[in-house]
Design a protein around this motif. Sequence first.
Motif, PDB file in Angstrom:
ATOM      1  N   GLY A  89      57.678  33.141  70.538  1.00  0.00           N
ATOM      2  CA  GLY A  89      57.500  33.126  71.990  1.00  0.00           C
ATOM      3  C   GLY A  89      56.990  34.472  72.457  1.00  0.00           C
ATOM      4  O   GLY A  89      55.962  34.957  71.980  1.00  0.00           O
ATOM      5  N   ASP A  90      57.747  35.117  73.386  1.00  0.00           N
ATOM      6  CA  ASP A  90      57.301  36.418  73.893  1.00  0.00           C
ATOM      7  C   ASP A  90      58.087  37.579  73.273  1.00  0.00           C
ATOM      8  O   ASP A  90      58.221  38.641  73.863  1.00  0.00           O
ATOM      9  CB  ASP A  90      57.371  36.456  75.435  1.00  0.00           C
ATOM     10  CG  ASP A  90      58.758  36.144  75.973  1.00  0.00           C
ATOM     11  OD1 ASP A  90      59.685  35.960  75.171  1.00  0.00           O
ATOM     12  OD2 ASP A  90      58.902  36.090  77.211  1.00  0.00           O
ATOM     13  N   ILE A  91      58.635  37.332  72.072  1.00  0.00           N
ATOM     14  CA  ILE A  91      59.409  38.371  71.374  1.00  0.00           C
ATOM     15  C   ILE A  91      58.747  38.699  70.039  1.00  0.00           C
ATOM     16  O   ILE A  91      58.346  37.789  69.296  1.00  0.00           O
ATOM     17  CB  ILE A  91      60.840  37.864  71.092  1.00  0.00           C
ATOM     18  CG1 ILE A  91      61.592  37.603  72.402  1.00  0.00           C
ATOM     19  CG2 ILE A  91      61.621  38.847  70.235  1.00  0.00           C
ATOM     20  CD1 ILE A  91      62.941  36.945  72.200  1.00  0.00           C
ATOM     21  N   ALA A  92      58.639  39.985  69.735  1.00  0.00           N
ATOM     22  CA  ALA A  92      58.207  40.389  68.383  1.00  0.00           C
ATOM     23  C   ALA A  92      59.453  40.759  67.599  1.00  0.00           C
ATOM     24  O   ALA A  92      60.356  41.418  68.123  1.00  0.00           O
ATOM     25  CB  ALA A  92      57.258  41.577  68.454  1.00  0.00           C
ATOM     26  N   VAL A  93      59.521  40.305  66.359  1.00  0.00           N
ATOM     27  CA  VAL A  93      60.658  40.618  65.485  1.00  0.00           C
ATOM     28  C   VAL A  93      60.093  41.408  64.306  1.00  0.00           C
ATOM     29  O   VAL A  93      59.296  40.893  63.527  1.00  0.00           O
ATOM     30  CB  VAL A  93      61.359  39.330  65.010  1.00  0.00           C
ATOM     31  CG1 VAL A  93      62.554  39.674  64.127  1.00  0.00           C
ATOM     32  CG2 VAL A  93      61.803  38.474  66.194  1.00  0.00           C
TER      33      VAL A  93
END
Length: 334
Positions: A89-93
Amino acid sequence: MFRCIRVPKYFGETARRRLISSGMLDPGAKIRIDNDSILIPILADTFGDYDVIDADLEPTEHRETDYRNVANIPEELKELLPNSYDIIGDIAVVKFPDELVPYAEAAGDALLRTTSSLRAVMMDLGVKGELRVRDIRMIAGSGTSETIHKEFGVTMIADPGKAYFNPRLSTERMRIASMVKDNEIIIDMFAGVAPFPLVIAKHSKPSVIYSIDLNEDAAELMKRNIKLNRASNIIPLCGDASILIKDLPSADRIIMNLPQIADSFLHDALSNLKDGGTVHMHKIMERASSDETITELINEMKKKGYSIRIDREVELKTYSPTMSVYVLDIIKGS
Ligand SMILES: C[S@@+](CC[C@H](N)C(=O)[O-])C[C@H]1O[C@@H](n2cnc3c(N)ncnc32)[C@H](O)[C@@H]1O
């Protein structure tokens, strides 16, 4: 002229995310719509199976898009900054090597500033325990770890801090969906937030998909995803798959995405699979001895009274210098 891939509009967002997370999106040109396709500029000569063409795209104004160039960390450590990471989604891991952990916030901040589609950056401290939940820590941005991820026309709620989710399996999910025949009975024994069932329900016509997970948080997200996608033929179940499967009808297809130990559940799956049915089992194997491992698996199942053959072996990703994660398409019956 810019080198680009031609992608059906429908798959544009998935392809764009894959390009970003593999560092192959060319930031020098704007993406263009061309009838039913999208032209996406790339930094390589090929990308997957997509058609590659040279097209007249509008150049972008120069803006730094490589976070490694703007990260406020010691110069000598910059080469250690990872050039690939997961986008959910709108998260970078992002997984950092030990030397960079003290500078994680600065790296996260740089990533946020250079990637406009991101809301937050999380540091990945590894997948842990029986429930395979990722230990993550927010290093930049705001909000929680819950996000909305889009994949092949499916919108799903994922929360990498509560339930396993792997955006890199999107192609594998579509591969399975394309194999499903009308009216199949399908079981996903280790479904997480149900990405396999949701992609299959969207792109094929199974009669029912039983979607099982032991993690209560995953089961809650699964229920919300079923509602969100109006996928009424997915039945969510929370509990141990080896027990719950005994009460389900015999399946045409069973998905087993628990690569560390899925083979210890294989006889449970086979006991509930129709003759001629398929198991898609994820398994970590030594690359040099994968043939021997498969022969052992076939012999072990034979001792338990099941005849199986491997229809296909797909290498999904490297797991360690000598091991990879594979998917084995296993057919029951000789
Ligand atoms: C590697 S994750 C796969 C999730 C999902 N298939 C995906 O692609 O995102 C494995 C999942 O199996 C679940 N799990 C572990 N042991 C289980 C069991 N005995 N029965 C059911 N689910 C189990 C974990 O909670 C985890 O969500």
